[in-house]
Write a protein that holds these residues in place. Structure first.
Motif, PDB file in Angstrom:
ATOM      1  N   GLU A 258     105.223  -3.341  93.858  1.00  0.00           N
ATOM      2  CA  GLU A 258     105.787  -3.062  92.544  1.00  0.00           C
ATOM      3  C   GLU A 258     105.301  -4.092  91.536  1.00  0.00           C
ATOM      4  OE1 GLU A 258     109.963  -3.178  93.152  1.00  0.00           O
ATOM      5  OE2 GLU A 258     109.964  -1.510  94.575  1.00  0.00           O
ATOM      6  N   PHE A 259     105.117  -3.654  90.315  1.00  0.00           N
ATOM      7  CA  PHE A 259     104.779  -4.602  89.252  1.00  0.00           C
ATOM      8  C   PHE A 259     105.320  -4.088  87.928  1.00  0.00           C
ATOM      9  CE2 PHE A 259     101.562  -2.467  86.722  1.00  0.00           C
ATOM     10  CZ  PHE A 259     101.078  -1.486  87.567  1.00  0.00           C
ATOM     11  N   THR A 260     105.393  -4.969  86.967  1.00  0.00           N
ATOM     12  CA  THR A 260     105.811  -4.554  85.635  1.00  0.00           C
ATOM     13  C   THR A 260     104.904  -5.212  84.610  1.00  0.00           C
ATOM     14  OG1 THR A 260     107.406  -6.347  85.755  1.00  0.00           O
ATOM     15  CG2 THR A 260     108.266  -4.123  85.965  1.00  0.00           C
ATOM     16  N   SER A 261     104.694  -4.518  83.539  1.00  0.00           N
ATOM     17  CA  SER A 261     103.936  -5.079  82.429  1.00  0.00           C
ATOM     18  C   SER A 261     104.566  -4.627  81.116  1.00  0.00           C
ATOM     19  CB  SER A 261     102.481  -4.623  82.484  1.00  0.00           C
ATOM     20  OG  SER A 261     101.875  -4.874  81.224  1.00  0.00           O
TER      21      SER A 261
ATOM     22  N   PHE B 175     101.417  -0.203  92.853  1.00  0.00           N
ATOM     23  CA  PHE B 175     100.165  -0.152  93.590  1.00  0.00           C
ATOM     24  C   PHE B 175     100.491   0.510  94.923  1.00  0.00           C
ATOM     25  CE2 PHE B 175      99.327  -4.071  91.013  1.00  0.00           C
ATOM     26  CZ  PHE B 175      98.219  -3.593  90.328  1.00  0.00           C
TER      27      PHE B 175
ATOM     28  N   LYS C 238      91.833   4.608  92.169  1.00  0.00           N
ATOM     29  CA  LYS C 238      92.151   5.591  91.128  1.00  0.00           C
ATOM     30  C   LYS C 238      93.598   5.383  90.717  1.00  0.00           C
ATOM     31  CE  LYS C 238      93.839   9.780  92.075  1.00  0.00           C
ATOM     32  NZ  LYS C 238      93.968  11.190  92.451  1.00  0.00           N
ATOM     33  N   HIS C 239      93.978   5.949  89.629  1.00  0.00           N
ATOM     34  CA  HIS C 239      95.385   5.849  89.228  1.00  0.00           C
ATOM     35  C   HIS C 239      95.774   7.036  88.363  1.00  0.00           C
ATOM     36  CE1 HIS C 239      93.484   4.027  85.620  1.00  0.00           C
ATOM     37  NE2 HIS C 239      94.456   4.654  85.006  1.00  0.00           N
ATOM     38  N   THR C 240      97.063   7.280  88.312  1.00  0.00           N
ATOM     39  CA  THR C 240      97.580   8.318  87.429  1.00  0.00           C
ATOM     40  C   THR C 240      98.753   7.735  86.663  1.00  0.00           C
ATOM     41  OG1 THR C 240      99.026   9.150  89.167  1.00  0.00           O
ATOM     42  CG2 THR C 240      96.918  10.259  88.905  1.00  0.00           C
ATOM     43  N   LEU C 241      98.680   7.858  85.353  1.00  0.00           N
ATOM     44  CA  LEU C 241      99.804   7.475  84.504  1.00  0.00           C
ATOM     45  C   LEU C 241     100.306   8.754  83.857  1.00  0.00           C
ATOM     46  CD1 LEU C 241     101.741   5.760  82.887  1.00  0.00           C
ATOM     47  CD2 LEU C 241      99.851   5.060  81.408  1.00  0.00           C
ATOM     48  N   LEU C 242     101.466   9.191  84.308  1.00  0.00           N
ATOM     49  CA  LEU C 242     102.047  10.440  83.814  1.00  0.00           C
ATOM     50  C   LEU C 242     103.329  10.118  83.064  1.00  0.00           C
ATOM     51  CD1 LEU C 242     101.647  12.583  87.080  1.00  0.00           C
ATOM     52  CD2 LEU C 242     100.025  12.317  85.187  1.00  0.00           C
TER      53      LEU C 242
ATOM     54  N   THR D  44     103.705  -5.262  78.252  1.00  0.00           N
ATOM     55  CA  THR D  44     102.679  -4.822  77.297  1.00  0.00           C
ATOM     56  C   THR D  44     102.308  -3.363  77.530  1.00  0.00           C
ATOM     57  OG1 THR D  44     101.811  -7.064  77.329  1.00  0.00           O
ATOM     58  CG2 THR D  44     100.454  -5.396  76.278  1.00  0.00           C
ATOM     59  N   ILE D  45     102.093  -2.993  78.791  1.00  0.00           N
ATOM     60  CA  ILE D  45     101.784  -1.592  79.092  1.00  0.00           C
ATOM     61  C   ILE D  45     102.910  -0.690  78.587  1.00  0.00           C
ATOM     62  CG2 ILE D  45     101.559   0.105  80.939  1.00  0.00           C
ATOM     63  CD1 ILE D  45      99.868  -1.840  82.484  1.00  0.00           C
TER      64      ILE D  45
ATOM     65  N   HIS E  38     108.372   7.958  83.265  1.00  0.00           N
ATOM     66  CA  HIS E  38     106.940   7.956  83.566  1.00  0.00           C
ATOM     67  C   HIS E  38     106.687   7.312  84.914  1.00  0.00           C
ATOM     68  CE1 HIS E  38     107.297   3.862  81.836  1.00  0.00           C
ATOM     69  NE2 HIS E  38     106.417   3.574  82.773  1.00  0.00           N
ATOM     70  N   THR E  39     105.532   7.626  85.477  1.00  0.00           N
ATOM     71  CA  THR E  39     105.120   6.976  86.717  1.00  0.00           C
ATOM     72  C   THR E  39     103.675   6.539  86.564  1.00  0.00           C
ATOM     73  OG1 THR E  39     104.475   9.118  87.633  1.00  0.00           O
ATOM     74  CG2 THR E  39     106.647   8.324  88.227  1.00  0.00           C
ATOM     75  N   LEU E  40     103.462   5.268  86.827  1.00  0.00           N
ATOM     76  CA  LEU E  40     102.109   4.738  86.861  1.00  0.00           C
ATOM     77  C   LEU E  40     101.834   4.349  88.303  1.00  0.00           C
ATOM     78  CD1 LEU E  40      99.431   3.605  85.922  1.00  0.00           C
ATOM     79  CD2 LEU E  40     100.630   1.621  84.986  1.00  0.00           C
ATOM     80  N   LEU E  41     100.985   5.124  88.957  1.00  0.00           N
ATOM     81  CA  LEU E  41     100.670   4.890  90.360  1.00  0.00           C
ATOM     82  C   LEU E  41      99.204   4.519  90.470  1.00  0.00           C
ATOM     83  CD1 LEU E  41     102.457   8.061  91.834  1.00  0.00           C
ATOM     84  CD2 LEU E  41     103.410   5.782  91.473  1.00  0.00           C
ATOM     85  N   ILE E  42      98.947   3.316  90.952  1.00  0.00           N
ATOM     86  CA  ILE E  42      97.578   2.856  91.119  1.00  0.00           C
ATOM     87  C   ILE E  42      97.254   2.844  92.612  1.00  0.00           C
ATOM     88  CG2 ILE E  42      95.923   1.015  90.655  1.00  0.00           C
ATOM     89  CD1 ILE E  42      97.643   0.139  88.323  1.00  0.00           C
TER      90      ILE E  42
END
Ligand code: MN
Ligand code: MN
Ligand code: ZN
Ligand code: ZN
Lengths: 143, 143
Positions: free
Chosen positions: A104-107, A94, B127-131, A109-110, A128-132
């Motif tokens: 920072e977080f982890t999932s 986030f 918003k978010h981006t998952l790349l 399931t994701i 990969h990068t997941l940025l919220i």
DNA sequence: AATGAACTTGACATTCATTTTCAATATTGT
DNA sequence: ACAATATTGAAAATGAATGTCAAGTTCATT
């Protein structure tokens, strides 16, 4: 000598690189820094300790750390940030659009779904990068 | 006049902006482009039609489209890419590290978990981006 | 300890995407 | 038509990232 140090020295040796004090400075400061950091801020951090170091050397060494598999990059806010990869577990982020704070977080399931979808699309994931982006609790309140 | 056009013209009016042919050119070409596109490639695309346009105008207008909520950005490969936001459903990406090919996907479950975690961390997502970077099926085979 | 080939360093230059500047031009309300 | 205000685009500025290269350092070999 920590495991990271051993790993890095071995990597350098195999790559035909020579030992150097400057490289060690960057490596050590990176190790000490638990949070992701930009090249410029790492450069500053080393200088503030009274150590002499060039900007190019910091960049070069960070790139080397990535190549060696000890660090990985994530890009946001128009800057590349370096974070630990060796012996550190993966996480997503986030990022507060106002103050820049990161959480920072982890999932699991994701992560699992991502892998399943990759398979479905015949895609071999490497990173990969997941940025919220949004507002942290502080910035929500202050209007 | 499509809904997007109406929305955009209304937005401009409310913002005290004047109508302009250049801005319309950028807006129309963006509308015609279904895939995400960089400022430079949009600029080229307009020029190739024989239209006269300045680089600054393209940048400016794209930023305006983002501000108006019609477009959103995603950054990868050292470039900012603009994609539709208005009347288009959200998706995440696989990006081939070798050839740059992108594959869009969506996972309602991933989205749901993201929102749940945001709540848990008192974070208001905007918003978010998952790349997900890796190798597409073509690039896997070719060595 | 000396040698020398190869690597390292850092100030400076360069590249590249993006933003800003500003004088000339266009739009809009009256 | 007028004036106020917005738009345009070439050129300059910015800022992150990378390249250059002469001077310095490392290290295997003698
Ligand atoms: Mn993840
Ligand atoms: Mn998503
Ligand atoms: Zn915040
Ligand atoms: Zn590919």
């Amino acid at each position: 000598m920590t495991k990271s140090e051993v790993y890095f020295q071995k990597y350098c040796r195999r790559a035909g690189l020579k030992r150097s004090g400057q490289r060690d400075k960057v490596f050590n400061m990176f190790l000490k820094t638990e949070q992701h950091i930009s090249a410029f801020r790492l450069f500053e951090k080393i200088r503030k300790q009274g150590e002499k170091i060039g900007y190019s050397t910091v960049y070069r060494t960070l790139r080397l750390l990535v190549k060696a598999g000890l660090a990985q990059t994530l890009t946001f806010g128009g800057e590349t940030h370096f974070e630990h990869k060796f012996k550190h577990k993966h996480h997503d982020y986030f990022i507060c659009s106002k103050c820049g704070k990161t959480i920072e977080f982890t999932s699991p399931t994701i992560e699992r779904i991502q892998n399943r979808l990759a398979k479905k699309y015949n895609f071999t994931p490497q990173k990969h990068t997941l940025l919220i982006y949004g507002l942290c609790i502080n910035c929500q309140n202050k209007q």
